[in-house]
Design an enzyme around this catalytic site. Structure first.
Site, PDB file in Angstrom:
ATOM      1  N   SER A 100      -9.853  -3.647   1.147  1.00  0.00           N
ATOM      2  CA  SER A 100      -8.469  -3.353   1.520  1.00  0.00           C
ATOM      3  C   SER A 100      -7.516  -3.295   0.338  1.00  0.00           C
ATOM      4  CB  SER A 100      -7.935  -4.367   2.526  1.00  0.00           C
ATOM      5  OG  SER A 100      -7.794  -5.619   1.891  1.00  0.00           O
ATOM      6  N   TYR A 108      -7.526   0.093   4.066  1.00  0.00           N
ATOM      7  CA  TYR A 108      -6.568  -0.386   5.063  1.00  0.00           C
ATOM      8  C   TYR A 108      -5.693  -1.457   4.433  1.00  0.00           C
ATOM      9  CZ  TYR A 108      -9.799  -4.298   5.521  1.00  0.00           C
ATOM     10  OH  TYR A 108     -10.594  -5.384   5.252  1.00  0.00           O
TER      11      TYR A 108
END
EC number: 4.1.1.11
Length: 128
Positions: free
Chosen positions: A25, A58
Site C-alpha cells: 500500500s 491502495y
C-alpha cells in the site's frame, strides 16, 4: 456508457518513507487524503516523477498533518525517499455525470503541505 476520469490528484508529493517489509500500500497524510477526496483502501495510481515508474496500490490513512507519503511492500522498491510522486484516483461516470464533474487537485510543497487546491489544470501549468 461509463467513462473513467480523474477523480482526484495529489501533485508532486515527496516520498518520506519506503517500508519494504510492510504488507503493501501507500500511507498518505489524512489531511492530504481529505483535501483530495481520496478514501482509505481506495485504489490509486502512483507515478514517480524521478524514475518514470507507474504502479497501482491502495491507500492507508497516515497521521494528520504529518506530511507522510510512505510506499509500503513491493512498491517500496519503486521509489526512494525524496522522490517526487503524483498520486491519482479515478472514478467511473456516466456522460451526464461527466458534464458537471470537477476533479480535486491538491498541489503540495516539498514538505507535503498544501499550497493550492484546484478543480482543473491548465496546459503548461507548473508548480515546480
Amino acid at each position: 456508457m461509463l467513462i473513467e476520469v480523474l477523480k482526484s490528484k495529489i501533485h508532486r508529493a515527496t516520498v518520506t518513507e519506503a517500508n519494504l517489509n510492510y504488507v503493501g500500500s501507500i500511507t498518505i497524510d489524512e489531511e492530504l487524503m481529505e483535501a483530495a477526496g481520496i478514501l482509505e483502501n481506495e485504489k490509486v495510481q502512483v507515478v514517480n516523477i524521478n524514475n518514470g515508474e507507474r504502479f497501482e496500490t491502495y491507500v492507508i490513512k497516515g497521521e494528520r498533518g504529518s506530511g507522510t507519503i510512505c510506499l509500503n511492500g513491493a512498491a517500496a522498491r519503486l521509489v526512494q525517499v525524496g522522490d517526487k510522486v503524483i498520486i491519482m484516483a479515478y472514478c467511473l461516470l456516466t456522460m451526464e455525470e461527466y458534464k458537471t464533474h470537477m476533479p480535486k487537485i491538491v498541489f503540495v510543497d516539498d514538505n507535503n503541505k498544501i499550497v493550492k487546491l484546484s478543480n482543473k489544470e491548465e496546459h503548461s501549468e507548473c508548480l515546480c
